[in-house]
Design a protein around this motif. Structure first.
Motif, PDB file in Angstrom:
ATOM      1  N   UNK A   1      36.120  42.323  38.134  1.00 20.92           N
ATOM      2  CA  UNK A   1      36.242  42.938  39.457  1.00 20.92           C
ATOM      3  C   UNK A   1      37.276  42.182  40.283  1.00 20.92           C
TER       4      UNK A   1
ATOM      5  N   UNK B   1      51.087  47.314  48.587  1.00 18.58           N
ATOM      6  CA  UNK B   1      50.840  46.885  49.966  1.00 18.58           C
ATOM      7  C   UNK B   1      50.786  45.372  50.098  1.00 18.58           C
TER       8      UNK B   1
ATOM      9  N   UNK C   1      48.696  49.428  39.195  1.00 21.06           N
ATOM     10  CA  UNK C   1      48.115  50.683  39.680  1.00 21.06           C
ATOM     11  C   UNK C   1      49.212  51.660  40.102  1.00 21.06           C
TER      12      UNK C   1
ATOM     13  N   UNK D   1      45.058  46.010  48.851  1.00 21.20           N
ATOM     14  CA  UNK D   1      44.214  47.207  48.980  1.00 21.20           C
ATOM     15  C   UNK D   1      43.655  47.695  47.649  1.00 21.20           C
ATOM     16  N   UNK D   2      43.212  46.768  46.817  1.00 17.85           N
ATOM     17  CA  UNK D   2      42.533  47.187  45.589  1.00 17.85           C
ATOM     18  C   UNK D   2      41.174  47.754  45.954  1.00 17.85           C
ATOM     19  N   UNK D   3      40.636  48.617  45.085  1.00 21.10           N
ATOM     20  CA  UNK D   3      39.310  49.180  45.330  1.00 21.10           C
ATOM     21  C   UNK D   3      38.274  48.176  44.810  1.00 21.10           C
ATOM     22  N   UNK D   4      37.545  47.511  45.708  1.00 19.51           N
ATOM     23  CA  UNK D   4      36.719  46.376  45.284  1.00 19.51           C
ATOM     24  C   UNK D   4      35.526  46.764  44.411  1.00 19.51           C
ATOM     25  N   UNK D   5      35.118  48.027  44.472  1.00 18.93           N
ATOM     26  CA  UNK D   5      33.939  48.434  43.710  1.00 18.93           C
ATOM     27  C   UNK D   5      34.295  48.896  42.306  1.00 18.93           C
ATOM     28  N   UNK D   6      35.585  48.858  41.966  1.00 26.61           N
ATOM     29  CA  UNK D   6      35.998  49.262  40.619  1.00 26.61           C
ATOM     30  C   UNK D   6      36.541  48.042  39.884  1.00 26.61           C
TER      31      UNK D   6
ATOM     32  N   UNK E   1      37.341  40.905  43.104  1.00 24.09           N
ATOM     33  CA  UNK E   1      36.910  39.722  43.861  1.00 24.09           C
ATOM     34  C   UNK E   1      37.040  38.435  43.051  1.00 24.09           C
TER      35      UNK E   1
END
Lengths: 257, 221
Positions: free
Chosen positions: A146, A96, A162, A100-105, A148
């Motif tokens: 992470x 994308x 991914x 749209x990475x999963x920030x909590x992983x 971030x």
């Protein structure tokens, strides 16, 4: 000739009665790299998102790997079952514009997520695979970081890893460098180039016309509610035949020295 | 005016207070689990594609949010047994009133949390073949819950304090025991001061724990 990986026949999509595109026919053979170009609002992203049914096309039909996707027999538009969509999306990877990475992983967690949750792989095997995909995009050392903490270019490379982890037959890139600082565009493009050199099949929506010229095997130019002109990069980008294509390229070349 | 504070009679009844504290904690734990659990289910119901389910969840929220808990507890205790032939204990009446009310409030908190997650997160999860439930469990809820911990903490504190309302149906909890001690010893000032202090002493450490949980979850920032 090999069977097409993807075939779109008469595909069309409208939003609230506004027709985005219609009658799109497209055949993607293994190893094809198709760059989809067009002005903003021409439906490039929408077309791409129809391929993994993040947008549901409301006309036409679609085949992936020679098999029809969606039940077209009784319903117009075609209906897609949840099960069929999950299977389809595992074969079609998507990258994308906004990562749209999963920030909590963690980075490795992001790449391993599909393997664990969708494929039911063990956490340790998935991690091993994730690290090897991260190596491919040059980020193995960031496995336990992470998102971030990463730059935009690094985030997008993780997003590519991914998608790759699921072994997709086709990769969809939705303006992968548009959200990036100009200095970070190169690292993402070089990863995509490397995937192209490996012979991966891909559909790429981009504004990087120079990159499209060097990487794509075919250019699809969208305008006027459909595929307006298509051909090899040399045909479409160097010798465009139709006026809107010529105009689009002239506008873009104004800024390319 | 000078008043001779004398806490001794209150402390002499420490055993009654201990029983009251146990009753309060028991009610708190049950209502916390039921209220927050049911709240999540109702929140998902309000986001459902199924119309009757959505309507039912909305009706639930509006009904229990807009009626007083005290009235609900009294209604479950005195009115419900007239309609259906079941016996309702003070404990059950209090659980029903407090849990259903908390479910209505926490449903709105969950809903807000879920809605605050960018659509791109859902899309990214679906794009790798995850189901809706998997997306919710693995991607959306972990992020949403992190954002709503302060609001849920508020809710939890509120549930703890709402437990005193159960004294209206003579459920044995701290306030109920306090009333008893105060009426036996004619010392409402000392007794209710001690009751208030006990609430603070129990609640503050619990709230502090949620702060550390917040910090722990913020490690990915």
């Amino acid at each position: 000739m090999a069977d097409p990986v993807l075939r779109l026949t008469g595909l069309g999509k409208s939003f609230d009665g506004h027709r985005v595109f219609s009658d799109v026919d497209l055949e993607v053979l293994p190893g094809d790299r198709i760059a989809i170009l067009g002005a903003s609002g021409s439906g490039k992203s929408t077309l791409l998102r129809c391929v993994n049914v993040l947008e549901t096309p409301d006309e036409g039909s679609m085949e992936v790997g020679g098999k029809a996707v969606g039940d077209n027999t009784r319903n117009r538009p075609a209906r897609y079952s949840e099960r069929e969509l999950r299977a389809l999306r595992q074969r079609v990877g998507m990258v994308f514009q906004q990562f749209n990475l999963f920030p909590h992983m963690t980075v490795a967690g992001n790449v391993a997520e599909g393997l664990v949750t969708v494929r039911g792989m063990s956490t340790s095997a998935a991690r091993e695979r994730a690290v090897s995909e991260l190596k491919r995009v040059g980020l193995a050392d960031k496995a336990d970081t992470y998102p971030s903490r990463l730059s935009g270019g690094q985030k997008q490379r993780v997003a590519i890893a991914r998608a790759l982890a699921m072994d997709p037959e086709i990769l969809l890139f939705d303006e992968p460098t548009s959200a990036l600082d100009p200095a970070l565009v190169g690292e993402v493009l070089s990863v995509i180039k490397q995937l192209a050199d490996e012979g991966r099949t891909m559909l790429l929506v981009t504004h990087e016309i120079g990159f499209a010229y060097h990487v794509a095997t075919r250019i699809v130019f969208l305008a006027d509610g459909g595929i307006y002109e298509t051909g090899t990069p040399d045909e479409v980008l160097k010798n465009p035949k139709r006026p809107l294509t010529q105009q689009f390229l002239a506008e873009h070349q104004r800024f390319q020295f | 005016m000078s008043y001779d504070w004398n806490f001794q009679p209150v402390f002499d009844n420490w055993w009654a207070l201990a029983i009251g504290a146990a009753g309060t904690l028991r009610l708190f734990v049950v209502c916390l689990v039921l209220g927050m659990g049911l709240g999540l289910i109702v929140a998902l119901g309000r986001r459902s594609h199924n119309r009757p389910l959505r309507w039912l969840s909305t009706a639930f929220v509006e009904f229990f949010r807009n009626t007083p808990v005290l009235v609900q507890i009294l209604w479950f205790y005195y009115a419900l047994p007239i309609l259906v032939p079941i016996e309702i204990s003070p404990f059950t009446a209090a659980i029903l009133g407090i849990s259903l009310n908390s479910a209505a409030y926490s449903a709105e908190i969950y809903r807000g949390g879920i809605q605050s997650i960018e659509p791109g997160q859902w899309e990214a999860a679906r794009a790798i073949g995850m189901t809706g439930v998997q997306t919710l469990r693995r991607v959306v809820l972990p992020q949403a819950i992190r954002r709503i911990i302060p609001a849920l903490t508020n809710r939890g504190v509120e549930i703890f304090k709402m437990s005193t309302l159960a004294s209206v149906v003579a459920y044995v909890e701290l306030l109920q025991q306090g009333k008893l001690i105060a009426s036996l010893n004619f010392n409402p000032l000392e007794t209710y001061t001690v009751i208030a202090a006990i609430f603070l002493i129990i609640l503050y450490p619990i709230v502090s724990m949620t702060y550390s949980l917040e910090r722990h979850l913020a490690r990915s920032d």
